[in-house]
Design an enzyme around this catalytic site. Structure first.
Site, mmCIF file in Angstrom:
data_model
loop_
_atom_site.group_PDB
_atom_site.id
_atom_site.type_symbol
_atom_site.label_atom_id
_atom_site.label_comp_id
_atom_site.label_asym_id
_atom_site.label_seq_id
_atom_site.Cartn_x
_atom_site.Cartn_y
_atom_site.Cartn_z
ATOM 1 N N LYS A 13 0.837 -1.213 0.000
ATOM 2 C CA LYS A 13 0.000 0.000 0.000
ATOM 3 C C LYS A 13 0.872 1.264 0.000
ATOM 4 O O LYS A 13 0.678 2.161 -0.804
ATOM 5 C CB LYS A 13 -0.917 0.030 1.246
ATOM 6 C CG LYS A 13 -1.827 -1.177 1.388
ATOM 7 C CD LYS A 13 -2.711 -1.067 2.621
ATOM 8 C CE LYS A 13 -1.996 -1.050 3.949
ATOM 9 N NZ LYS A 13 -1.305 -2.301 4.312
ATOM 10 N N ARG A 88 -9.737 0.774 8.876
ATOM 11 C CA ARG A 88 -9.209 -0.555 9.194
ATOM 12 C C ARG A 88 -10.197 -1.444 9.915
ATOM 13 O O ARG A 88 -9.861 -2.559 10.299
ATOM 14 C CB ARG A 88 -7.990 -0.384 10.083
ATOM 15 C CG ARG A 88 -6.687 -0.628 9.362
ATOM 16 C CD ARG A 88 -5.605 -0.232 10.303
ATOM 17 N NE ARG A 88 -4.458 -1.053 10.195
ATOM 18 C CZ ARG A 88 -3.357 -0.654 9.554
ATOM 19 N NH1 ARG A 88 -3.325 0.465 8.917
ATOM 20 N NH2 ARG A 88 -2.303 -1.421 9.574
ATOM 21 N N ARG A 127 11.770 -5.368 4.992
ATOM 22 C CA ARG A 127 11.519 -3.938 4.743
ATOM 23 C C ARG A 127 12.511 -3.039 5.497
ATOM 24 O O ARG A 127 12.811 -3.248 6.660
ATOM 25 C CB ARG A 127 10.104 -3.553 5.164
ATOM 26 C CG ARG A 127 9.906 -2.034 5.085
ATOM 27 C CD ARG A 127 8.493 -1.586 5.213
ATOM 28 N NE ARG A 127 7.801 -2.192 6.322
ATOM 29 C CZ ARG A 127 6.492 -2.188 6.446
ATOM 30 N NH1 ARG A 127 5.741 -1.630 5.538
ATOM 31 N NH2 ARG A 127 5.926 -2.754 7.482
ATOM 32 N N ARG A 160 11.494 -0.978 10.945
ATOM 33 C CA ARG A 160 10.415 -0.550 11.831
ATOM 34 C C ARG A 160 10.341 -1.436 13.063
ATOM 35 O O ARG A 160 10.585 -2.634 12.981
ATOM 36 C CB ARG A 160 9.078 -0.633 11.068
ATOM 37 C CG ARG A 160 8.650 0.705 10.511
ATOM 38 C CD ARG A 160 7.508 0.628 9.557
ATOM 39 N NE ARG A 160 6.334 -0.092 10.035
ATOM 40 C CZ ARG A 160 5.186 -0.178 9.352
ATOM 41 N NH1 ARG A 160 5.086 0.424 8.179
ATOM 42 N NH2 ARG A 160 4.165 -0.850 9.829
ATOM 43 N N ARG A 171 -0.078 -8.790 13.549
ATOM 44 C CA ARG A 171 -0.648 -7.794 12.628
ATOM 45 C C ARG A 171 -1.444 -8.489 11.521
ATOM 46 O O ARG A 171 -2.501 -8.000 11.109
ATOM 47 C CB ARG A 171 0.472 -6.942 12.020
ATOM 48 C CG ARG A 171 1.021 -5.922 13.006
ATOM 49 C CD ARG A 171 2.350 -5.367 12.576
ATOM 50 N NE ARG A 171 2.339 -4.753 11.273
ATOM 51 C CZ ARG A 171 3.426 -4.612 10.498
ATOM 52 N NH1 ARG A 171 4.594 -5.063 10.917
ATOM 53 N NH2 ARG A 171 3.329 -4.039 9.335
#
Ligand code: AP5
Length: 216
Positions: A13, A88, A127, A160, A171
């Site tokens: 996203k 969400r 990431r 992160r 998550r």
């Protein structure tokens, strides 16, 4: 154009919203980025949100609603925006409808970034964000030249806090339980556009802009 980006953590996203922002001037409104900034700035809101985010749970609906209202009220969002990571859950989808109705505008499309769960874990553990340019990169998938460009610009590749394997698992579960039902919500309203989101970033972007009818 007002776009909602739906999709599991790691589905791309943010990566695709950054590109749309760059090419079409539509501001990327990411509740995750807004929350991470509040955490970094140690604001009262950020201090409250940090533990929830580190656990991979959702921050309270009221907090994110306040952030969204403030952000989309800014001049650069007057003619459109990309909501990345909002709404969400069902309550947030209702809140969004109320806010937009008050402004006399509507959502034009809800884009589902469709990626199999097996790929998401590798994308998320790999990431990294460039501390200098803010580019979202990946140690497994990004071209070496892009990773190198961050270092050349004097940046560091940062991971992160919530991209740890255990937090990622939660998550993904939270997404399945609370966010995935929104797919039907937007389908029923005739707004859903499903984008196969595996393969090269450029190829996914091509599919996305074609589906949205956007041309550079
Ligand atoms: P948030 O920041 O929104 O995280 P998320 O939804 O978990 O999504 P991600 O940012 O992890 O993934 P993405 O889909 O943007 O993928 P990306 O493009 O980075 O939220 C974080 C937390 O904040 C939440 O857990 C919650 O606590 C809180 N929060 C946020 N919004 C909230 C809300 N509305 N309500 C309540 N709480 C909220 O890509 C991932 C990786 O894959 C990158 O390394 C990228 O380079 C790579 N990649 C992307 N595309 C490709 C491709 N095609 N091929 C190979 N690699 C790719």
């Amino acid at each position: 154009m007002r776009i909602v980006m739906l999709g599991a953590p790691g589905s791309g996203k943010g990566t695709q919203a950054q590109r749309l922002q760059k090419d079409f001037g539509l501001p990327q409104v990411s509740t995750g980025d807004l929350l991470r900034r509040a955490v970094a700035d140690k604001t009262p809101l950020g201090l409250k949100a940090k533990a929830v985010m580190d656990a991979g749970e959702l921050v309270s609906d009221d907090i994110v609603l306040g952030m969204i209202e403030e952000r989309i009220g800014k001049p650069d969002a007057a003619h459109g925006f990309i909501l990345d990571g909002y709404p969400r859950n069902g309550k947030q989808a209702q809140d969004l409808e109320t806010v937009l109705k008050r402004r006399g505008v509507t959502i034009d499309a809800a884009v589902l970034m469709d990626v199999g769960f097996d790929i998401l874990m590798k994308r998320l553990t790999g990431r990294r964000t460039c501390s200098k340019t803010g580019a979202v990169l990946n140690i497994y998938f990004s071209p070496p030249a892009e990773l190198e460009a961050c270092k050349k610009a004097g940046g560091e590749l940062l991971q992160r806090d919530d991209d740890k394997e255990e937090t990622i698992r939660n998550r993904l579960q939270v997404y399945q339980r609370q966010t995935a039902p929104l797919i039907e919500h937007y389908e029923q309203r005739g707004l859903l556009k499903t984008i196969p989101a595996t393969g090269e970033v450029d190829a996914v972007y091509q599919r996305l802009t074609t589906e949205l009818g956007l041309r550079r």
